[in-house]
Design a protein around this motif. Structure first.
Motif, PDB file in Angstrom:
ATOM      1  N   GLY A   1      43.594  34.457  37.029  1.00  0.00           N
ATOM      2  CA  GLY A   1      44.143  35.577  37.784  1.00  0.00           C
ATOM      3  C   GLY A   1      43.172  36.717  37.972  1.00  0.00           C
ATOM      4  O   GLY A   1      43.267  37.742  37.305  1.00  0.00           O
ATOM      5  N   LEU A   2      42.197  36.531  38.903  1.00  0.00           N
ATOM      6  CA  LEU A   2      41.255  37.595  39.219  1.00  0.00           C
ATOM      7  C   LEU A   2      41.798  38.526  40.298  1.00  0.00           C
ATOM      8  O   LEU A   2      41.093  39.401  40.779  1.00  0.00           O
ATOM      9  CB  LEU A   2      39.923  36.981  39.687  1.00  0.00           C
ATOM     10  N   GLY A   3      43.066  38.330  40.675  1.00  0.00           N
ATOM     11  CA  GLY A   3      43.652  39.185  41.701  1.00  0.00           C
ATOM     12  C   GLY A   3      43.817  40.620  41.252  1.00  0.00           C
ATOM     13  O   GLY A   3      44.008  41.509  42.079  1.00  0.00           O
ATOM     14  N   ASP A   4      43.742  40.868  39.946  1.00  0.00           N
ATOM     15  CA  ASP A   4      43.910  42.229  39.426  1.00  0.00           C
ATOM     16  C   ASP A   4      42.605  43.012  39.418  1.00  0.00           C
ATOM     17  O   ASP A   4      42.574  44.157  38.960  1.00  0.00           O
ATOM     18  CB  ASP A   4      44.466  42.180  37.997  1.00  0.00           C
ATOM     19  N   VAL A   5      41.533  42.417  39.906  1.00  0.00           N
ATOM     20  CA  VAL A   5      40.241  43.092  39.902  1.00  0.00           C
ATOM     21  C   VAL A   5      40.248  44.240  40.908  1.00  0.00           C
ATOM     22  O   VAL A   5      40.706  44.088  42.046  1.00  0.00           O
ATOM     23  CB  VAL A   5      39.106  42.101  40.251  1.00  0.00           C
ATOM     24  N   THR A   6      39.758  45.395  40.469  1.00  0.00           N
ATOM     25  CA  THR A   6      39.655  46.559  41.339  1.00  0.00           C
ATOM     26  C   THR A   6      38.186  46.814  41.673  1.00  0.00           C
ATOM     27  O   THR A   6      37.279  46.253  41.042  1.00  0.00           O
ATOM     28  CB  THR A   6      40.234  47.803  40.646  1.00  0.00           C
ATOM     29  N   TRP A   7      37.966  47.672  42.670  1.00  0.00           N
ATOM     30  CA  TRP A   7      36.585  48.024  43.006  1.00  0.00           C
ATOM     31  C   TRP A   7      35.888  48.698  41.829  1.00  0.00           C
ATOM     32  O   TRP A   7      34.683  48.520  41.620  1.00  0.00           O
ATOM     33  CB  TRP A   7      36.572  48.949  44.226  1.00  0.00           C
ATOM     34  N   GLN A   8      36.621  49.469  41.059  1.00  0.00           N
ATOM     35  CA  GLN A   8      36.028  50.108  39.885  1.00  0.00           C
ATOM     36  C   GLN A   8      35.530  49.072  38.891  1.00  0.00           C
ATOM     37  O   GLN A   8      34.413  49.175  38.369  1.00  0.00           O
ATOM     38  CB  GLN A   8      37.051  51.026  39.221  1.00  0.00           C
ATOM     39  N   LEU A   9      36.355  48.040  38.642  1.00  0.00           N
ATOM     40  CA  LEU A   9      35.934  46.986  37.720  1.00  0.00           C
ATOM     41  C   LEU A   9      34.750  46.213  38.266  1.00  0.00           C
ATOM     42  O   LEU A   9      33.845  45.828  37.512  1.00  0.00           O
ATOM     43  CB  LEU A   9      37.100  46.042  37.447  1.00  0.00           C
ATOM     44  N   LEU A  10      34.727  45.995  39.575  1.00  0.00           N
ATOM     45  CA  LEU A  10      33.595  45.287  40.175  1.00  0.00           C
ATOM     46  C   LEU A  10      32.301  46.060  39.975  1.00  0.00           C
ATOM     47  O   LEU A  10      31.254  45.478  39.662  1.00  0.00           O
ATOM     48  CB  LEU A  10      33.849  45.059  41.670  1.00  0.00           C
ATOM     49  N   LEU A  11      32.352  47.371  40.140  1.00  0.00           N
ATOM     50  CA  LEU A  11      31.151  48.192  39.950  1.00  0.00           C
ATOM     51  C   LEU A  11      30.739  48.217  38.483  1.00  0.00           C
ATOM     52  O   LEU A  11      29.542  48.203  38.158  1.00  0.00           O
ATOM     53  CB  LEU A  11      31.391  49.606  40.471  1.00  0.00           C
ATOM     54  N   ILE A  12      31.721  48.265  37.592  1.00  0.00           N
ATOM     55  CA  ILE A  12      31.406  48.221  36.160  1.00  0.00           C
ATOM     56  C   ILE A  12      30.713  46.913  35.806  1.00  0.00           C
ATOM     57  O   ILE A  12      29.703  46.888  35.083  1.00  0.00           O
ATOM     58  CB  ILE A  12      32.689  48.408  35.323  1.00  0.00           C
ATOM     59  N   MET A  13      31.228  45.792  36.329  1.00  0.00           N
ATOM     60  CA  MET A  13      30.622  44.502  36.038  1.00  0.00           C
ATOM     61  C   MET A  13      29.237  44.387  36.661  1.00  0.00           C
ATOM     62  O   MET A  13      28.354  43.728  36.103  1.00  0.00           O
ATOM     63  CB  MET A  13      31.519  43.370  36.538  1.00  0.00           C
TER      64      MET A  13
ATOM     65  N   ALA B   1      28.549  43.992  24.016  1.00  0.00           N
ATOM     66  CA  ALA B   1      29.483  44.850  23.285  1.00  0.00           C
ATOM     67  C   ALA B   1      30.340  45.672  24.256  1.00  0.00           C
ATOM     68  O   ALA B   1      31.541  45.845  24.047  1.00  0.00           O
ATOM     69  CB  ALA B   1      28.713  45.778  22.343  1.00  0.00           C
ATOM     70  N   LEU B   2      29.729  46.171  25.335  1.00  0.00           N
ATOM     71  CA  LEU B   2      30.483  46.947  26.320  1.00  0.00           C
ATOM     72  C   LEU B   2      31.431  46.066  27.131  1.00  0.00           C
ATOM     73  O   LEU B   2      32.396  46.561  27.725  1.00  0.00           O
ATOM     74  CB  LEU B   2      29.515  47.678  27.259  1.00  0.00           C
ATOM     75  N   SER B   3      31.148  44.761  27.167  1.00  0.00           N
ATOM     76  CA  SER B   3      32.017  43.841  27.905  1.00  0.00           C
ATOM     77  C   SER B   3      33.288  43.496  27.130  1.00  0.00           C
ATOM     78  O   SER B   3      34.306  43.140  27.743  1.00  0.00           O
ATOM     79  CB  SER B   3      31.264  42.553  28.238  1.00  0.00           C
ATOM     80  N   VAL B   4      33.226  43.577  25.801  1.00  0.00           N
ATOM     81  CA  VAL B   4      34.365  43.148  24.990  1.00  0.00           C
ATOM     82  C   VAL B   4      35.645  43.919  25.323  1.00  0.00           C
ATOM     83  O   VAL B   4      36.716  43.308  25.461  1.00  0.00           O
ATOM     84  CB  VAL B   4      34.015  43.274  23.487  1.00  0.00           C
ATOM     85  N   PRO B   5      35.613  45.267  25.488  1.00  0.00           N
ATOM     86  CA  PRO B   5      36.870  45.963  25.826  1.00  0.00           C
ATOM     87  C   PRO B   5      37.470  45.530  27.157  1.00  0.00           C
ATOM     88  O   PRO B   5      38.674  45.687  27.371  1.00  0.00           O
ATOM     89  CB  PRO B   5      36.451  47.440  25.859  1.00  0.00           C
ATOM     90  N   LEU B   6      36.643  44.988  28.063  1.00  0.00           N
ATOM     91  CA  LEU B   6      37.148  44.570  29.363  1.00  0.00           C
ATOM     92  C   LEU B   6      37.915  43.257  29.293  1.00  0.00           C
ATOM     93  O   LEU B   6      38.579  42.879  30.264  1.00  0.00           O
ATOM     94  CB  LEU B   6      35.988  44.438  30.359  1.00  0.00           C
ATOM     95  N   ILE B   7      37.798  42.547  28.165  1.00  0.00           N
ATOM     96  CA  ILE B   7      38.506  41.276  28.026  1.00  0.00           C
ATOM     97  C   ILE B   7      40.012  41.483  28.139  1.00  0.00           C
ATOM     98  O   ILE B   7      40.733  40.635  28.677  1.00  0.00           O
ATOM     99  CB  ILE B   7      38.132  40.606  26.692  1.00  0.00           C
ATOM    100  N   ASP B   8      40.508  42.633  27.657  1.00  0.00           N
ATOM    101  CA  ASP B   8      41.938  42.907  27.743  1.00  0.00           C
ATOM    102  C   ASP B   8      42.420  43.042  29.188  1.00  0.00           C
ATOM    103  O   ASP B   8      43.587  42.769  29.495  1.00  0.00           O
ATOM    104  CB  ASP B   8      42.276  44.189  26.972  1.00  0.00           C
ATOM    105  N   ARG B   9      41.515  43.450  30.103  1.00  0.00           N
ATOM    106  CA  ARG B   9      41.900  43.650  31.495  1.00  0.00           C
ATOM    107  C   ARG B   9      41.574  42.455  32.385  1.00  0.00           C
ATOM    108  O   ARG B   9      42.298  42.161  33.330  1.00  0.00           O
ATOM    109  CB  ARG B   9      41.192  44.901  32.052  1.00  0.00           C
ATOM    110  N   LEU B  10      40.465  41.767  32.076  1.00  0.00           N
ATOM    111  CA  LEU B  10      40.020  40.674  32.932  1.00  0.00           C
ATOM    112  C   LEU B  10      40.137  39.312  32.274  1.00  0.00           C
ATOM    113  O   LEU B  10      40.005  38.290  32.952  1.00  0.00           O
ATOM    114  CB  LEU B  10      38.555  40.903  33.348  1.00  0.00           C
ATOM    115  N   GLY B  11      40.363  39.300  30.950  1.00  0.00           N
ATOM    116  CA  GLY B  11      40.308  38.046  30.224  1.00  0.00           C
ATOM    117  C   GLY B  11      38.866  37.672  29.920  1.00  0.00           C
ATOM    118  O   GLY B  11      37.933  38.160  30.572  1.00  0.00           O
ATOM    119  N   ALA B  12      38.672  36.810  28.944  1.00  0.00           N
ATOM    120  CA  ALA B  12      37.313  36.410  28.569  1.00  0.00           C
ATOM    121  C   ALA B  12      36.622  35.682  29.712  1.00  0.00           C
ATOM    122  O   ALA B  12      35.442  35.923  30.003  1.00  0.00           O
ATOM    123  CB  ALA B  12      37.356  35.526  27.318  1.00  0.00           C
TER     124      ALA B  12
END
Length: 333
Positions: free
Chosen positions: A208-220, A41-52
């Motif tokens: 396009g994983l080039g948009d990944v930030t360190w913050q997103l990496l830590l969240i994942m 459920a917490l992963s679903v909002p990240l789909i808009d930023r990272l894609g499914a």
């Protein structure tokens, strides 16, 4: 009083669910399902930023890396065929997560989870044992209520992704049985999960994983711990305290937990028909698991039966391989 000879000593066959810590095992199983669904459920909002695909890929990559570091499998523990089986299991696991994340990008979490659960339910329905197929109709009614074809409101692509995830889960159960019979401990998972992460990252790379930030990496990373490492550890501990049938019955509740997480975390309020569909699928899952339990009843002499001469001591039920007829063979998602 003399000690009876080895071939007459009784062994415990069905009393494990009645042990004092069975309630603890049940709480662990429910906690495992809850953390898996909370992580999803917490992963679903990240789909808009990272894609499914990106969301699934990063979670699986972190989960595979963590398990590889924590378990540290050794090459000498595997034969060549075992490595191929673990690799195939990893490919199926990656497909399971990728298809499921693609499904929840288009469907409510509870609906996608219930449709995905048709995979292990189908394996169990078409296994051995009387009375299994009678629950096929109930599961079918549940699917109709979930999808509401008369309204044409269900995304057909999302439905296809959910059914593809169900097929991967069915294959996962059968492959887990094979790997569990040949590879000890968590070594099989420590090989298959990095493969799953690699497959998922290869699928996600073109998006396009080039948009990944360190913050997103830590969240994942946190989500990988929450929805992979933690629930698998809880399931492992729960299986030390519960029989496979009791564990499978509890795991049948997962679509309902997914429905609740979708409601609480994502504000996905199901209509009465989809909610009833989830309930029907859950009932079918519980009924199939209990049917198997009744089909192989314990002896009537206090749950004891003699060990025949030369028969080795029974293995710990909690560490046994996954049974393809057991709905408790749940993947780390």
């Amino acid at each position: 009083m003399s000690t009876p000879p080895p071939h007459t000593r009784p062994r415990l066959t069905a009393a494990r669910p009645h042990l004092p810590d069975a309630a603890t095992g049940a709480l662990m199983a429910v906690a495992a399902m809850s953390t898996v669904q909370l992580g999803l459920a917490l992963s679903v909002p990240l789909i808009d930023r990272l894609g499914a695909l990106g969301t699934a890929g990063l979670r699986l990559a972190w989960a595979g890396l963590l398990l590889l570091v924590l378990v540290r499998p050794r090459r000498r523990d595997f034969t060549g065929r075992d490595l191929w089986a673990c690799t195939l299991l990893g490919v199926v696991s990656g497909g399971l997560m990728l298809f499921f994340m693609l499904a929840v990008a288009r469907l409510p979490l509870g609906t996608a989870s219930a449709l995905e659960f048709l995979g292990p339910l189908a394996v169990s329905l078409y296994g051995s044992g009387p009375g299994r197929r009678r629950w096929t109709a109930l599961a079918g009614i549940g699917v109709v209520l979930l999808t509401e074809p008369w309204h044409a409101g269900t995304d057909p692509v999302g439905l296809g992704f959910a059914l593809a995830a169900a097929s991967c889960w069915a294959a996962y159960i059968l492959l887990t049985q094979h790997v569990g019979n040949r590879v000890t401990g968590l070594n099989g998972l420590a090989v298959s999960m990095p493969v799953a992460g690699l497959v998922a990252m290869l699928a996600a790379a073109p998006t396009g994983l080039g948009d990944v930030t360190w913050q997103l990496l830590l969240i994942m990373l946190g989500l990988a711990v929450l929805s992979a490492v933690l629930p698998f550890s809880l399931e492992f501990l729960a299986l030390r305290r519960l029989s496979a049938s009791a564990f499978g019955t509890l795991m049948s509740l997962e679509p309902a937990i997914a429905l609740l997480m979708g409601l609480v975390v994502l504000d996905q309020i199901p209509g009465p028909m989809p909610a009833a569909g989830v309930v029907f699928v859950v009932i079918a899952g519980i009924a199939v698991t209990r049917t198997e339990t009744r089909a192989t009843p314990a002896p009537e002499d206090g749950h004891l039966d003699p060990v025949p001469p030369g028969d080795p001591a029974p293995p710990d039920e909690g560490l046994s391989a996954a049974d393809p007829n057991d709905l408790g063979a749940a993947p780390v998602r």
